[in-house]
Structures are given as C-alpha cells and as structure tokens.
Design an enzyme around this catalytic site. Structure first.
Site, PDB file in Angstrom:
ATOM      1  N   LYS A 219       0.864  -1.175   0.000  1.00  0.00           N
ATOM      2  CA  LYS A 219       0.000   0.000   0.000  1.00  0.00           C
ATOM      3  C   LYS A 219       0.905   1.230   0.000  1.00  0.00           C
ATOM      4  CE  LYS A 219      -2.313   3.416   1.957  1.00  0.00           C
ATOM      5  NZ  LYS A 219      -1.855   4.487   1.076  1.00  0.00           N
ATOM      6  N   CYS A 328      13.409  10.935   7.435  1.00  0.00           N
ATOM      7  CA  CYS A 328      13.329  10.667   8.876  1.00  0.00           C
ATOM      8  C   CYS A 328      14.706  10.810   9.511  1.00  0.00           C
ATOM      9  CB  CYS A 328      12.693   9.316   9.160  1.00  0.00           C
ATOM     10  SG  CYS A 328      13.338   8.027   8.129  1.00  0.00           S
ATOM     11  N   GLU A 430       9.306  16.899  15.320  1.00  0.00           N
ATOM     12  CA  GLU A 430       9.734  16.633  13.947  1.00  0.00           C
ATOM     13  C   GLU A 430       8.998  17.584  12.991  1.00  0.00           C
ATOM     14  OE1 GLU A 430       8.725  12.847  12.077  1.00  0.00           O
ATOM     15  OE2 GLU A 430      10.783  12.728  11.321  1.00  0.00           O
TER      16      GLU A 430
HETATM   17  P1  ADP Z   1       3.001  11.028   6.447  1.00  0.00           P
HETATM   18  O1  ADP Z   1       2.451  11.959   7.470  1.00  0.00           O
HETATM   19  O2  ADP Z   1       4.468  11.023   6.374  1.00  0.00           O
HETATM   20  O3  ADP Z   1       2.294  11.032   5.131  1.00  0.00           O
HETATM   21  P2  ADP Z   1       1.531   8.794   7.345  1.00  0.00           P
HETATM   22  O4  ADP Z   1       1.893   8.054   8.569  1.00  0.00           O
HETATM   23  O5  ADP Z   1       0.274   9.550   7.336  1.00  0.00           O
HETATM   24  O6  ADP Z   1       2.804   9.619   7.045  1.00  0.00           O
HETATM   25  O7  ADP Z   1       1.501   7.822   6.088  1.00  0.00           O
HETATM   26  C1  ADP Z   1       2.359   6.716   5.932  1.00  0.00           C
HETATM   27  C2  ADP Z   1       1.574   5.609   5.269  1.00  0.00           C
HETATM   28  O8  ADP Z   1       0.544   5.192   6.161  1.00  0.00           O
HETATM   29  C3  ADP Z   1       0.864   6.047   3.995  1.00  0.00           C
HETATM   30  O9  ADP Z   1       0.905   4.988   3.056  1.00  0.00           O
HETATM   31  C4  ADP Z   1      -0.544   6.296   4.470  1.00  0.00           C
HETATM   32  O10 ADP Z   1      -1.505   6.171   3.456  1.00  0.00           O
HETATM   33  C5  ADP Z   1      -0.702   5.199   5.494  1.00  0.00           C
HETATM   34  N1  ADP Z   1      -1.778   5.435   6.458  1.00  0.00           N
HETATM   35  C6  ADP Z   1      -2.373   6.603   6.799  1.00  0.00           C
HETATM   36  N2  ADP Z   1      -3.336   6.405   7.710  1.00  0.00           N
HETATM   37  C7  ADP Z   1      -3.368   5.074   7.969  1.00  0.00           C
HETATM   38  C8  ADP Z   1      -4.137   4.241   8.844  1.00  0.00           C
HETATM   39  N3  ADP Z   1      -5.088   4.728   9.615  1.00  0.00           N
HETATM   40  N4  ADP Z   1      -3.873   2.930   8.847  1.00  0.00           N
HETATM   41  C9  ADP Z   1      -2.881   2.404   8.089  1.00  0.00           C
HETATM   42  N5  ADP Z   1      -2.133   3.139   7.250  1.00  0.00           N
HETATM   43  C10 ADP Z   1      -2.358   4.457   7.170  1.00  0.00           C
END
Ligand code: ADP
Length: 544
Positions: A219, A328, A430
């Site tokens: 994903k 990161c 961060e």
């Molecule tokens: P960033 O803020 O760096 O975009 P995220 O943690 O939001 O980091 O995103 C990292 C990955 O996690 C992306 O592929 C995002 O789509 C996915 N993601 C976001 N929300 C969820 C969730 N609730 N459960 C699982 N994966 C998620």
C-alpha cells in the site's frame, strides 16, 4: 489467454488463469466498462493506473480515481490512481493467500533468481524511474536516482540471501539427538509505505519479504503511487508469480487500516508518522499480529571545537536540506560547540542562502518542493512557532515561495534558526521540512545530553578530529544509527536501519537483521537414539 487493459494502454496477458483470476477478471471488466464510461475523456489526457491483484491489473471496485500531481508544478497531472476500497484489499489478501504455499515451497535460491531479474529491470529503467520520482515526489534528480539505486542495491542484497538465509545448529543436551533452527516465512505481509522514499522504502520491505517466502500486499502513500507501481511492474516483468506481489492504492484510512485489521495479514511493516504508526500498532495488537514500525526522528549533528568546519557545514547542509528536509534521518538539530558556534553559523547561513530552490527536474536546482499543501502549512506553522513562540533567531529563509516560477508548487526556503535552546518546540518536534536549528553547547557531554534529550532515537553524528571523543559519543548516544565526520543521512542497505525510543518498536530494516522481521524461527530436534529421552530430566546429572 486473458487480457486486461493496463495503465499505459497496452495489453497484458496472464498465461495460466486460475478460478480466482477469472473471478477478478470478470470484476475488472465490469469496473473497466464503468471507468471507460466515466473517464473516457480524461484518459486521453493522462495515464490511468490500476491495482495489481492476483497477477492482474484491475481498477478499484469503487470506480473512483485520485489525481497525482507534480508538487513542483501542480498543473502537471501525472496520472489517475485508484481510490481503493476494503473489498479491494480483501481481494488482494485472498490472492496473496492463494499464492503463499507455492511461493513458500519454491526454494529460496529460485525465488532469488526472479529477484535478481527484478534488479536487472530496475537498472535498465533507472533513468525513467528517476524522472517519474522527481515528477511525483519533487526531490532533485540526483537524489531520486539515489532512491532508485537504493532499491537496486536492496534487491540484489536481498536476492543474495536466497543462497544464505542462514539458520544454525547447536549441540543437543542428549546423546544421539540433533538440534537446529531454521527460518520460515511469516505468511502474508502488509507493507505500508510513505512518500519520501517512494521506491527505496517499498523495496526495503518487499525484497526481504519475498526472499523469505512471504507473499505481500503493498500500500503506497497517496502522494507517490507511481514509484511503487514501477517497482511492482518490474516484479511482474521479472516473472514473480501472480498473487505473490499485490498492489492496492488509495487512502491510508481505508486501505492501510483494512490491511492492519485484516485477520489473514500476519505482519504489517510500516514506515510513516508516529501517530499513524501507533494506530497501526494498536490494530495489530488487537489481533495479535506482528508489527514492525519505522517512524519519526529528530536527528542531531554535534560539531566539536576541533572539527573541520568546512566539512561539518557541508554535512549539515546536505543533512538538513537534502530531500527538502523530508527524511526521517534529516539533520534537524545542529549542536555546535560554543568556541566555533559563530564561525559555523556564518558559514552555514551563507551556504543555505546560496542553495537554489526550484523544480528538481532542473539539474541546477539544489532543493526541490515539499510534498503537498498540508506539508507547507505544517512547516510554515513551525517556522512561526520558532520565531514567535520559541523566540529563536531566524538567521535565513523562513518564507513560503509563491511567486513566479514557484506559483504552482510547494516551495519553502531553506531555513536556519540559531540561538535555539534544547527545550524549544522546534528543537523537540519533527518538522519534516527544510528547517534546521542550531543549538550551542559548551562541551561534548552537554552536546550528548542535548542530542539524547528528545523522544526519538534514529540517527546522530559527530564532527571531531579526536578519536577518543568520537568513540565516547558513539557509546553514549542512544540512537540506532551513528556517524563520525559524516551527516545523519546516508544509510547503506547492508547495515541495519532503525531507531530507538519513539522512532520504532525495536525492529531493524535492511542488513541481515531485516530477515528477523520477515521470517520466524522454527527450532527442530531430531532424536536418533531410538528411545524416549527426556530433556532436563534424563541427563541432568552433571551439576547434580
Ligand atoms: P506522512 O504523514 O508522512 O504522510 P503517514 O503516517 O500519514 O505519514 O503515512 C504513511 C503511510 O501510512 C501512507 O501509506 C498512508 O496512506 C498510510 N496510512 C495513513 N493512515 C493510515 C491508517 N489509519 N492505517 C494504516 N495506514 C495508514
């Protein structure tokens, strides 16, 4: 033979349709017809990309698409990508389950042969992938090339494990008994990845997962699906069997959340923000699934009074502003000995001001855009906090560039705060953008205390000519990665990558250590005595 419409308007064939792939095919045809009705016009203007499930390129059952645009110029539409549903995830999980037994029983050296082929394809198409990545993610071409190279390195390194995947033997405590330990795959793995290393990070997870005999559902991040698509396409071309690698694109809150919840997904490997990582970890904990997390960082370079200042400034510039600070491992704190503080700041600010900001596709540019408007707002809010709440000195940068060539992208000037104290928010939280904070320190011990005084523990560095100090710092810094006379960025794929404290949950990617994420141990006892031998009982006389 079956044929499916592919993202680049070619046709792909699947030689051996299974009942599962036939079912998917029927679904795909239905959804395609709907897509053609609703998107016929837009498809002539931009590519439309599909999910990859069970060896077939299929649209989402939602029939919905999201636009992927260039962060340097949002008028540039890269393509339309599926907005997938939980049903799409379930279909991909089913395909990965179907494929698991055949893949796990394929000898590891044979699995690796296919992976070496993936590596060759990545090398062949490196330039195209690099241009795609700069276009969808914004990082300058040189760095995008490095990202693709990391995927190549990781692929070859993991494929090499196909002829190792070492277990071990150890003496059994009984006579005529043999004891050994072998690795076995976890099963079905969900790989959830961020946008900042859109090919490298997916490859860090995918390749070790494959060599260990797992099947996967990937994903990618919403902002950078194309680079993961390119990686999956290479897997398809290399002949990785249908269902072994599946790709489902869409929103994290739907696709990522369903993957994390799905009872058949044995392991989630996640890289992203701390908040999301915690959510993923909770979902996994609920159902006792394994979860490997790589999250935030607030990495420090310590510059001692005996350092080569020119070299330290170069390291700081590269670490703070490379990938527009969206790593990161970015050098977001520079802890500088008071004796060289003024000189270091002067040089640093001079160099930061000279950096050319713009579209990363132009080879003269040093710093590309940030990823999207949300990122602009978050970074600008921290610049505001630094100035007004924390009271640090804004020594250069600080502006969101919105005029002329910058009008259609997300650009922020390289920003340096000086006179920062360790407790300020800009020194603790961060920011994930082109912003760094210089903090004065009066000794190595104080510098180490400041460096350790944050919730994260990913990377740290020291610039010094004194080997004793370098080792002292190496010993006392509590991070997963440490550099001497180099910046906080620059990890290589054959060493473990990961961090302490809030950065992760104890796992390490890359290196051979990643195999401990994607395989589990099976201890095997072979008793060839021909009689019952009871461990801890029959032969326990030696120490009474
Ligand atoms: P960033 O803020 O760096 O975009 P995220 O943690 O939001 O980091 O995103 C990292 C990955 O996690 C992306 O592929 C995002 O789509 C996915 N993601 C976001 N929300 C969820 C969730 N609730 N459960 C699982 N994966 C998620």
């Amino acid at each position: 033979m079956l044929r499916v419409d592919s993202p680049r308007n070619e046709y792909y064939y699947t030689p051996n349709p299974t009942p599962y792939s036939l079912a998917i095919m029927a679904q795909a045809k239905k959804a395609l017809a709907k897509k053609q009705r609703t998107h016929s016009e837009s498809r002539t203007r931009a590519n439309t990309y599909l999910n990859y499930i069970g060896g077939l390129w299929v649209p989402s059952q939602s029939g919905e698409w999201s636009e992927n645009r260039n962060p340097a110029d949002t008028r540039d539409l890269i393509g339309r990508f599926p907005v997938s549903t939980t049903e799409d995830v379930d279909a991909a999980v089913a395909a990965a389950r179907d494929a698991f037994d055949a893949w796990r029983l394929t000898p590891a050296p044979r699995r690796a042969e296919l992976m070496f082929r993936v590596g060759e394809i990545l090398i062949r198409d490196k330039q195209e992938y690099t241009a795609d990545m700069t276009r969808e993610m914004g990082k300058v071409l040189k760095e995008a090339g490095g990202d693709v190279q990391e995927a190549i390195d990781c692929t070859y390194y993991a494929a090499g494990e196909g002829r190792r995947l070492h277990g071990f033997t150890t003496p059994a405590e009984m006579p005529n008994k043999f004891a050994m330990c072998v690795r076995q795959p976890m099963g079905l793995c969900g790989l959830i990845t961020p946008w900042n290393f859109p090919m490298a990070i997916p490859s860090w997870k995918l390749m070790p997962a494959l060599v260990c005999g797992n099947t996967v559902v990937m994903k990618p991040a919403e902002d950078t699906p194309l680079s993961t698509y390119n990686l999956v396409k290479a897997c398809e071309e290399a002949g990785i069997p249908p269902g072994v690698v599946n790709l489902v694109m869409g929103h994290g809150s739907v696709v990522g959340a369903r993957l994390s919840d799905h009872p058949a997904v044995r392991l989630i490997s996640f890289t992203g923000s701390t908040e999301t990582g915690q959510r993923v970890a909770s979902a996994c904990a609920e159902r006792n699934a394994i979860c490997s997390l790589e999250m935030g960082g607030k990495n420090a370079i310590m510059v001692m009074e005996d350092a080569d200042i020119d070299n330290a400034v170069e390291g700081a510039i590269w670490g703070a502003f490379g990938t527009s600070g969206q790593r990161c491992t970015a050098s977001s704190r520079l802890i500088v000995h008071k004796k060289v503080y003024k000189k270091f700041n002067q040089q640093l600010v001079e160099r930061a001001k000279a950096l050319r900001v713009g579209n990363g596709a132009n080879s003269k540019i040093d710093v590309g855009p940030v990823i999207n408007q949300d990122a602009v707002e978050k970074i600008m809010s921290y610049i505001d906090i630094g100035r007004n709440e924390d009271g640090a000195t804004l020594s250069c940068g600080g502006r969101n560039l919105t005029k002329g060539d910058f009008a259609h992208g997300y650009f922020i000037e390289p920003t340096v705060f000086t006179d920062v104290t360790p407790d300020m928010r800009i020194a603790q939280e961060e920011i994930f953008g082109p912003v760094t904070s210089v903090i004065p320190a009066k000794s190595l011990d104080e510098a180490i205390e400041i460096a350790n005084g944050v919730q994260y523990g990913l990377s740290a560095a020291i610039y010094t000519q004194d080997v004793n100090r370098a080792f002292h710092a190496m010993n006392d810094i509590y991070t997963g990665i440490f550099y001497v006379n180099a910046s906080t960025i620059g990890a290589e794929v054959h060493l473990p990558f990961g961090g302490t404290k809030a950065t992760g949950n104890g796992h390490r990617e890359a290196g051979t250590q990643v195999l401990d994420i994607f395989s589990e141990w099976k201890s095997v006892y072979v008793d060839y005595s021909g009689k019952l031998q009871r461990a801890q009982i029959d032969n326990a006389k030696a120490i009474g």
